[in-house]
Every structure is written in structure tokens, then in C-alpha cells.
Scaffold this motif. Structure first.
Motif: not given
Ligand SMILES: [Zn+2]
Length: 665
Positions: A408-418, A420-423, A499-508
Motif C-alpha cells: 500500500a505504501q507503494e501506491s500514491p492514494t488511499s481510501t483513508l484520505d478519501e 475519513a471525515w477530517d485530518e 487507541a481502540y477509537k481508530a478501529e471503531y471509526a474505521n470499522y464503521i
């Protein structure tokens, strides 16, 4: 029954270096090829050089045994797959015409997709896919390599959209046995198959065999239902014979006596087809928690059978990552604590959590159902009574997970950027997401599937066609609930209480939106793991609405789902876990059906379209798979002195090599 976790690629796609991953080696390229909706990667085998010569030899023969099963899986997926593959191999190897033309390139893409799916149906979506080159062109290729006589038979199989539409039918009104193109049933209806198994199953047996796991069901000349066994002198005999030869060579250099006994039983099972011996093998196999080299070899997961009985052939060889295994050892040691504190009715809890062994492994060879698309976590065996009496082995596969991250690092774009709500949300995920995601996987595998119990008299098959999705939801919810538990910080597994909040937001985000990038527009959500995620996310969204737990926001015409209240979300996970455990424990088929059909299947068409468009603009591939390194014996003076790992970088070459070397059927 479904005890395998697949990587959800859109969940990561970000820089994901955490402790244990180490630095990426810049000279090793992980991402090899991309085409259609697929990407092909490769993985490294950390720890190989530390093995003894005997361990390497053991792993080598197990890997050979794994690769010899390749053709079985191709044939199981559809009986036309091998004839078509043989033609495609012939064209790739011998076609003398223009290979630079657009149509030939389109043919090559079809060939790559065929190899990736082990057949003509998409490995994940089940639907048949089609070559972009014309049928007339395909015919000309076949004629050019002397296969013209097969055109009448094979071209409709490849090109006709109205035949063999799906490997495992997801139809809700037709006969899913008749409609499935998989080669598990022929000339029989769903009702006939169900009646047949009803008549042979001993419902009073507390240690039941996995009826129908290793057979094809059809009718004899008199119209009676018969099972054709997959064994050394039965169907798939030539491949099974080679598998057994390698398993015997492996047994001769096994690390310990348990492995030797297990391999002896496995060979005996392949020779007889006797499912009692398969159970005996699994019991021995579970006992081997001391060896470094381990394997899967047999008819294992029932995902591909519309009735959830037939095992897809699978091979897997791996070595233990001793250092990384410490984390899951801690979880296993505390299994009873988790069971006691799980938010389900005490009647459905195990009084004694036994033998949950868990470890982190590195893959050495992927084969059959695990190749090229491969799980990142496995929990076996599948027989409930063996799991209860003898425990199970849970593994997370470190080198595959890390290869995904590096690729994934070898790829220039990510779904997270697209998506996720904010920085802040993105930054938080970058910091903790990969870590929390791994912990969730550990909990799902080490403890989730093994938790809970059925009430006496409830059949393990009670949930019917909804069993897989509900079982995955149960394990996921168990993991989600405990990822946020202070106990995790106390045990030193989670780095901090948030730290779990990262997984929760991502899962939803994933369950409500991102994962639909994988579903064709206009089609429902049918794959069990995806249904599980949608069920959980949709249910929590709906039930938490009055408290605004998860908020749907729109900005510049783009939809986002933002978690506002993590504690309430955790409480919703607990409620749904309790309900799904009740459904499973009581065998409440109707309630299970209601959950799946209400929350897991139908995708909002407008949102689906939007998600697909946003995803397409990123130009990422939703599915990934891997090629294997070769394990090469090194000879000196007529003696094998070492086994070296050679990292290939050519996907098609490996496919063609395997076809030449391991073509048994
Ligand atoms: Zn699972």
C-alpha cells in the motif's frame, strides 16, 4: 464454520508501520502487478534462515504437498476450469502471432484473472467474468495452437452470460444447488441433497463427522443419490496420490512425534476418505503447539458450497514467529477472563475455556483455496465438538499483513484520505489504526470464534445459509467489544485507552460505506464477511440514531460517517453481541434470518454509486493476492545441504510453472 479472516484492503491503504513490522526494506518490491480489480504482491519469509536443515526439509515437503493440490481446487470451483486453463496455458506458451496487439493484451488480462480466481468465476464476488477480447479472436487463438476442436464446447462456457453465472449461487428465489456452477453437486436439487443428508446424519452423535465434507453428490444410473468420495482411489485420486507421497516424505523429517502421528492419520484419511480419521487427524494436529513448522492440508472451508458442507481444498505451510506470538499467548492465557466478562447471557458462556492456542506465523507456501488470495488469520479445525473438547489453533499471519501494508505504501492514494471525515480522524488512524486493527484480528481469531456455547440439543447447522455471516459477526463483535476494554491496556496489549477509537471509526466507515466498492452496482451484498460488517455497522447506526452515536455528514456532495460517541458505540456492540450469541446458542433461525436480511444485504443505491465513483477515482485495486517464493533444494556432492528461498517477481511465470509442474488432473 467460517473461520478465516481476509484482509479488507480498503481498511488500510495507509502508511502502517507499527512495532514489530520493522522498517521496509527499500530493495524488496512488494507490489508486482495490477489488472482488473486485482493486485498481485509477494511476501518475504522472516525466520527461514534460522530454521534447522531438518525443519527446512519438513517445510519443503509440506509445501510440495500443498502445491500438488492445486488442480483439485480448480476443478471444485467448476468442472470446466481445468480444460479452460489448459487451453489458456497452451496459448500463453505457444502462440506465435502478434503478442503486442490490444486483443492479445486483453486475452492476457483474462488469463491473469483466471489464474487469480482459480477458475472462471470471481474469487470473491462469485460471478463469472469475461474476456474483453472478442469471441472470434479467442477462437483464432485456440485454432492457432491446435485447440480449435474444443471451441464449440469451451467458448460458450467462457462467453455466454446465461450459463454458469455464479460459482456459488446467491439467488434468493431459485435452487441454489442447481444454479451454482461449483462442482460439488451435479444433477441433484437442493431438496434432494438436504433430504439425503437428513437421512444419513446421526443427530444423537455428540461427536459427529463433517457429513459430506469430502464428496461430490450426484445420482447413479438408477436415480439414487450417491456421494463420490475425494480420495486416493476416488475422484481427484492422481492429485491426492502425489499429496500423500509428499506428506510421507514430510513425516520422515517431522519435528516431533505428534506431527508424525498427525501426518500418518492425514495420509490414512486421504487413502480411505473416512471422516472419522479426519477428526482423529485434527485432534492430533491441534495438539502440536510446540513445533515451529505447521501446515493446513485438506478439504477445509465450506464457503464455496451453497449448502455449507463441501470443503474447498486448501494447503498452507507456515513457521512460527516466536517473538510476535507473545501477544496472542497473553490473550490465550486470559481466555477465561474474557469469556466471563463478555456481555452475553451467562447461559451461553463456556464454563471452561480450553486449549485456545494462538500464535503469530509467517507464511511459507500458499496453495489451493488460499492462493493467490490468502487470509491474514485462520482458526481451525472447524468441527465444533473438537474445538470444545480439544481446543483450536488460532493464527495471525504476520508476513502477509505486513506485505499488504508495504504494498500500500507503494501506491500514491488511499481510501483513508478519501473517506475519513477530517485530518484529525486520519492522523489518529495513521497513529493507531494498524495496531488496533491487528489487535481486533487477534481477538476475533484467538477468542471470538472460540467463545460461547450452544444450548443442549441445538444443532450446529441450525443457522442454515445465514450461519457464516452470523458467526463472523459474533467473532467481530467479541473483538470490537474487548478492543476497547481497559483490560487490554492492563495486559500491555493496547498502547493506551483511546487507541481502540481508530478501529471503531474505521470499522464503521468500512461497514457502512467503503467495503461496497467491492460490490458491483445494482447487486446486493452477499459475501459472508462483508455481510457481517454491514450488519454490525448498519444495526449500530440505526439503534444509535436517537443519540447521534454515528452521524451521517455530507460535504461537497460526499457522504461521511462519523462516530460521535465511542462509549455508546461500544455499548451497542455489546447489545448486538448478546443478541447474536443468543440466536446461535438457541438456534433461532428466524431471528438470524431477520438480522441478515434487514441489515446485511441491501445497499442504498445512491450511496453505492457514490462510493464506487469516489473509489474508482483513487485507482486502487480492491482485492489482493500473492505469489509464493520458491523453496529450492541446494545439492552438494549428491546430498541436499540446504533449502534456499528464492523470491520470484513474475506472476504469470509462476502460474505457468505450477501448471507444468503440479498438473495432476
Ligand atoms: Zn472469522
Amino acid at each position: 464454520m467460517m473461520k478465516t479472516i481476509f484482509k479488507v484492503m480498503m481498511m488500510t491503504g495507509v502508511l502502517a508501520i507499527t512495532a514489530g513490522c520493522g522498517q521496509k526494506k527499500s530493495d524488496f518490491k512488494y507490489l508486482l502487478d495490477e489488472f482488473a480489480d486485482l493486485k498481485v504482491m509477494r511476501y518475504q519469509i522472516p525466520g527461514w534462515d534460522e530454521l534447522t536443515l531438518q525443519q527446512k526439509e519438513y517445510a519443503y515437503h509440506l509445501a510440495e504437498a500443498a502445491k500438488w493440490g492445486r488442480d483439485i481446487h480448480w476443478d471444485q470451483n467448476c468442472k470446466w476450469n481445468l480444460p479452460i486453463r489448459h487451453v489458456v496455458e497452451n496459448i500463453l506458451e505457444n502462440y506465435k502471432g502478434d503478442r503486442e496487439s490490444k486483443e492479445f493484451q486483453q486475452f492476457v488480462v483474462y488469463a491473469k484473472r483466471l489464474f487469480f480466481a482459480n477458475g472462471i468465476h470471481h474469487h470473491y464476488a462469485e460471478d463469472k467474468f469475461f474476456p474483453e477480447c472478442s469471441q472470434a479472436y479467442f477462437r483464432s487463438l485456440m485454432e492457432a495452437v491446435g485447440e480449435g476442436n474444443k471451441c464449440t464446447e469451451l467458448l460458450p462456457v467462457i462467453y455466454d452470460p446465461n450459463t454458469l453465472q455464479q460459482r456459488r449461487s446467491t439467488s434468493t428465489d431459485g435452487d441454489i444447488v442447481v444454479l451454482s456452477a461449483g462442482n460439488f453437486y451435479e444433477g441433484v436439487t437442493r431438496a434432494e441433497v438436504e433430504k439425503y443428508y437428513e437421512s444419513i446424519e446421526d443427530k444423537t452423535d455428540e461427536t459427529p463427522i463433517a457429513y459430506g465434507l469430502n464428496t461430490k453428490v450426484t445420482k447413479d444410473a438408477n436415480g439414487n443419490i450417491v456421494e463420490i468420495p475425494w480420495k486416493i482411489d476416488g475422484m481427484y485420486g492422481p492429485a491426492i496420490k502425489k499429496i500423500c507421497e509428499e506428506l510421507k516424505l514430510a513425516a520422515a523429517c517431522a519435528e516431533n512425534d505428534i506431527q508424525k502421528r498427525a501426518l500418518g492419520l492425514l495420509v490414512k484419511y486421504y487413502e480411505t476418505g473416512d471422516l472419522r480419521i479426519w477428526d482423529e487427524f485434527n485432534i492430533e494436529w491441534v495438539k502440536d503447539t510446540i513445533g515451529t513448522v505447521d501446515f493446513i492440508n485438506g478439504f477445509i472451508e465450506d464457503y464455496n458450497d451453497p449448502l455449507g458442507r463441501k470443503g474447498a481444498w486448501e494447503g498452507y505451510v507456515n513457521i512460527k514467529d516466536h517473538k510476535a506470538s507473545e501477544r496472542s499467548t497473553i490473550l490465550s492465557a486470559n481466555a477465561q477472563w474474557f469469556e466471563d466478562h463478555s456481555p452475553v447471557d451467562p447461559r451461553f458462556k463456556k464454563k471452561e475455556c480450553k486449549g485456545i492456542s494462538a500464535k503469530v506465523i509467517n507464511a511459507v507456501c500458499l496453495a489451493g483455496d488460499s492462493y493467490p488470495s490468502t487470509p491474514i488469520g485462520i482458526n481451525l479445525p472447524n468441527a465444533d465438538w473438537i474445538r470444545k473438547q480439544y481446543g483450536s489453533k488460532s493464527v495471525t499471519i504476520a508476513n502477509i499483513t505486513h506485505a499488504y501494508d508495504y504494498a500500500a505504501q507503494e501506491s500514491p492514494t488511499s481510501t483513508l484520505d478519501e473517506f475519513a471525515w477530517d485530518e484529525a480522524e486520519k492522523a489518529f488512524y495513521r497513529e493507531w489504526g494498524s495496531w488496533a486493527d491487528e489487535i481486533h484480528t487477534d481477538l476475533h481469531e484467538c477468542l471470538g470464534h472460540g467463545s460461547g456455547q450452544l444450548l443442549p440439543g441445538v444443532a450446529t447447522t441450525a443457522m442454515g445459509e445465514y450461519a457464516s455471516a452470523l458467526e463472523e459477526a459474533r467473532a467481530d463483535l467479541f473483538g470490537l467489544y474487548f478492543t476497547a476494554d481497559p483490560k487490554m491496556v492492563e495486559l500491555g496489549i493496547m498502547p493506551n485507552k483511546d487507541a481502540y477509537k481508530a478501529e471503531y471509526a474505521n470499522y464503521i466507515r468500512n461497514g457502512l460505506m467503503v467495503q461496497f466498492t467491492r460490490v458491483e452496482l445494482g447487486r446486493p451484498n452477499t459475501e459472508a464477511h462483508m455481510q457481517n460488517r454491514k450488519l454490525i455497522a448498519e444495526w449500530c447506526y440505526e439503534k444509535g440514531r436517537k443519540d447521534n452515536v454515528i452521524e451521517k455528514k455530507v460535504r461537497d456532495g460526499k457522504t461521511y460517517f462519523v462516530v460521535n460517541d465511542y462509549e455508546k458505540l461500544r455499548d451497542l456492540f455489546a447489545q448486538l453481541l448478546a443478541e447474536i450469541q443468543r440466536i446461535k446458542s438457541e438456534g433461532d433461525y428466524e431471528a438470524g434470518k431477520y438480522l441478515i436480511e434487514t441489515y446485511a444485504v441491501n445497499i442504498d443505491p445512491a450511496l453505492h454509486k457514490e462510493v464506487k465513483q469516489r473509489y474508482e477515482a483513487l485507482n486502487l485495486k480492491p482485492y489482493g493476492g500473492f505469489i509464493n517464493p520458491d523453496i529450492v533444494p541446494v545439492e552438494k556432492g549428491g546430498k541436499i545441504v540446504d533449502y534456499q528461498v528464492v523470491y520470484n517477481d513474475d506472476y504469470l511465470k509462476q502460474q505457468l510453472d505450477y501448471g507444468r509442474k503440479y498438473g495432476a488432473l
